[in-house]
Design a protein around this motif. Sequence first.
Motif, mmCIF file in Angstrom:
data_model
loop_
_atom_site.group_PDB
_atom_site.id
_atom_site.type_symbol
_atom_site.label_atom_id
_atom_site.label_comp_id
_atom_site.label_asym_id
_atom_site.label_seq_id
_atom_site.Cartn_x
_atom_site.Cartn_y
_atom_site.Cartn_z
ATOM 1 N N ARG A 188 0.826 -1.213 0.000
ATOM 2 C CA ARG A 188 0.000 0.000 0.000
ATOM 3 C C ARG A 188 0.860 1.264 0.000
ATOM 4 N NH1 ARG A 188 -5.427 -1.012 1.002
ATOM 5 N NH2 ARG A 188 -5.856 -3.201 1.593
ATOM 6 N N ALA A 189 0.285 2.340 -0.551
ATOM 7 C CA ALA A 189 1.010 3.601 -0.710
ATOM 8 C C ALA A 189 1.549 4.173 0.596
ATOM 9 C CB ALA A 189 0.117 4.615 -1.419
ATOM 10 N N PRO A 190 0.780 4.201 1.696
ATOM 11 C CA PRO A 190 1.339 4.742 2.942
ATOM 12 C C PRO A 190 2.571 3.984 3.425
ATOM 13 C CG PRO A 190 -1.049 4.620 3.085
ATOM 14 C CD PRO A 190 -0.659 3.883 1.847
ATOM 15 N N ALA A 191 2.578 2.661 3.254
ATOM 16 C CA ALA A 191 3.732 1.862 3.664
ATOM 17 C C ALA A 191 4.940 2.182 2.791
ATOM 18 C CB ALA A 191 3.402 0.375 3.592
ATOM 19 N N LEU A 192 4.716 2.383 1.491
ATOM 20 C CA LEU A 192 5.815 2.748 0.594
ATOM 21 C C LEU A 192 6.372 4.129 0.939
ATOM 22 C CD1 LEU A 192 4.468 1.490 -2.856
ATOM 23 C CD2 LEU A 192 6.356 0.526 -1.535
ATOM 24 N N GLN A 193 5.491 5.045 1.312
ATOM 25 C CA GLN A 193 5.939 6.384 1.685
ATOM 26 C C GLN A 193 6.795 6.342 2.938
ATOM 27 O OE1 GLN A 193 5.692 9.118 0.010
ATOM 28 N NE2 GLN A 193 6.425 10.578 1.539
ATOM 29 N N ARG A 194 6.352 5.585 3.944
ATOM 30 C CA ARG A 194 7.139 5.474 5.180
ATOM 31 C C ARG A 194 8.484 4.819 4.909
ATOM 32 N NH1 ARG A 194 1.941 4.169 7.227
ATOM 33 N NH2 ARG A 194 2.386 1.929 7.026
ATOM 34 N N LEU A 195 8.478 3.793 4.073
ATOM 35 C CA LEU A 195 9.715 3.089 3.759
ATOM 36 C C LEU A 195 10.683 4.002 3.012
ATOM 37 C CD1 LEU A 195 11.340 0.471 3.757
ATOM 38 C CD2 LEU A 195 10.068 -0.249 1.713
ATOM 39 N N ALA A 196 10.180 4.763 2.062
ATOM 40 C CA ALA A 196 11.044 5.667 1.302
ATOM 41 C C ALA A 196 11.660 6.734 2.202
ATOM 42 C CB ALA A 196 10.242 6.326 0.179
ATOM 43 N N LYS A 197 10.880 7.285 3.112
ATOM 44 C CA LYS A 197 11.410 8.294 4.028
ATOM 45 C C LYS A 197 12.488 7.708 4.936
ATOM 46 C CE LYS A 197 7.521 11.519 4.297
ATOM 47 N NZ LYS A 197 6.521 12.169 5.177
ATOM 48 N N HIS A 198 12.249 6.472 5.389
ATOM 49 C CA HIS A 198 13.248 5.813 6.240
ATOM 50 C C HIS A 198 14.545 5.589 5.470
ATOM 51 C CE1 HIS A 198 15.015 3.073 9.156
ATOM 52 N NE2 HIS A 198 15.204 2.199 8.171
ATOM 53 N N ILE A 199 14.440 5.114 4.235
ATOM 54 C CA ILE A 199 15.635 4.853 3.433
ATOM 55 C C ILE A 199 16.377 6.152 3.145
ATOM 56 C CG2 ILE A 199 16.456 4.021 1.193
ATOM 57 C CD1 ILE A 199 14.029 2.086 1.208
ATOM 58 N N ALA A 200 15.628 7.208 2.817
ATOM 59 C CA ALA A 200 16.253 8.489 2.496
ATOM 60 C C ALA A 200 17.039 9.053 3.665
ATOM 61 C CB ALA A 200 15.186 9.491 2.050
ATOM 62 N N SER A 201 16.609 8.730 4.872
ATOM 63 C CA SER A 201 17.292 9.244 6.067
ATOM 64 C C SER A 201 18.529 8.435 6.437
ATOM 65 C CB SER A 201 16.324 9.263 7.254
ATOM 66 O OG SER A 201 15.995 7.942 7.664
ATOM 67 N N LYS A 202 18.728 7.301 5.757
ATOM 68 C CA LYS A 202 19.836 6.401 6.078
ATOM 69 C C LYS A 202 20.735 6.200 4.855
ATOM 70 C CE LYS A 202 18.071 5.389 10.187
ATOM 71 N NZ LYS A 202 18.730 5.734 11.465
ATOM 72 N N GLN A 203 21.313 7.279 4.359
ATOM 73 C CA GLN A 203 22.197 7.198 3.194
ATOM 74 C C GLN A 203 21.482 6.531 2.010
ATOM 75 O OE1 GLN A 203 25.756 5.245 4.791
ATOM 76 N NE2 GLN A 203 26.743 7.241 4.956
ATOM 77 N N GLY A 204 20.294 7.040 1.727
ATOM 78 C CA GLY A 204 19.468 6.475 0.662
ATOM 79 C C GLY A 204 20.072 6.584 -0.717
ATOM 80 N N ILE A 205 21.075 7.419 -0.891
ATOM 81 C CA ILE A 205 21.701 7.563 -2.205
ATOM 82 C C ILE A 205 22.289 6.249 -2.691
ATOM 83 C CG2 ILE A 205 23.936 8.276 -1.249
ATOM 84 C CD1 ILE A 205 22.237 9.503 -4.515
ATOM 85 N N HIS A 206 22.712 5.381 -1.771
ATOM 86 C CA HIS A 206 23.303 4.097 -2.184
ATOM 87 C C HIS A 206 22.260 3.201 -2.833
ATOM 88 C CE1 HIS A 206 26.939 5.344 -0.273
ATOM 89 N NE2 HIS A 206 26.433 5.330 0.952
#
Length: 265
Positions: A36-54
């Motif tokens: 679901r979209a809310p879960a994807l949004q939370r996951l993306a924000k978490h990844i972005a905060s943890k060196q998501g560029i990799h």
Amino acid sequence: MNRAALIRRLNELAEPSYRSFQLKLQVSNGEVYGVRAPALQRLAKHIASKQGIHLFTELIRSTSLSYEETIILFKLFGLLSLTEQERLAYLPALLLFNNSWATNDCLASEMKWIRKNRDIYYPYFNALLEKEYPYDKRLGVVTLMIFYLEPATIEEVLKNLSRVESDHYYVMMALAWAYATAYCKEKEKTLPYLQPGILVEEIRKKAIQKCIESRLVSDEDKTRLKALRQVHPKVCPFHYSDQSPISRNSHQSQSPRQIPVTPNL
């Protein structure tokens, strides 16, 4: 997080019933997990905060992605701190994963940083209107609708949108959506395009219908629009074809597009 870890997490979040629903909506012509979209949004924000560029770099260099991986990629593109030059360099590679109305509208809506430097990105998205592949073209339409229906650019955008040539369903619906949005923002500048003879008739009538359904349009204007919808042009342009999911290469009769080299960070 690397791609293997992302796929494991997507499998954990997947819902079979929701996957079935998404498949009916044709959100992608690739693999769909059903997250679901809310879960994807939370996951993306978490990844972005943890060196998501990799992870972003790993995904963008892949040859194919699932629907959810594509959504994560596009959301990271919106969330990561990149320079204007890096964003413009990444965009051609991102287009390779834009293969449905759903991925298209996600990418367009995530690029909120456009508002800070509209002039820099305007030529790129304006040029997409002339691309052959329909989801390149739709991305141009939707991005211009979201970020460029502003006093300084709305007249030029409306004129450029009226010149878009496509009989693809999702391009035509994006054009109708854009003109309805423009009407709600600048009625007097948009109304001439809703008269018969400028837009393809299906686009014109669909745009008027969207205006009529909008809460932003007054009852008096809705009555006028209903009458305008019944006016027929002397010559009716072409009709759209409701196309099934297509591949990018099917709209490239010339040499296939090469995968761009992504910048090193």
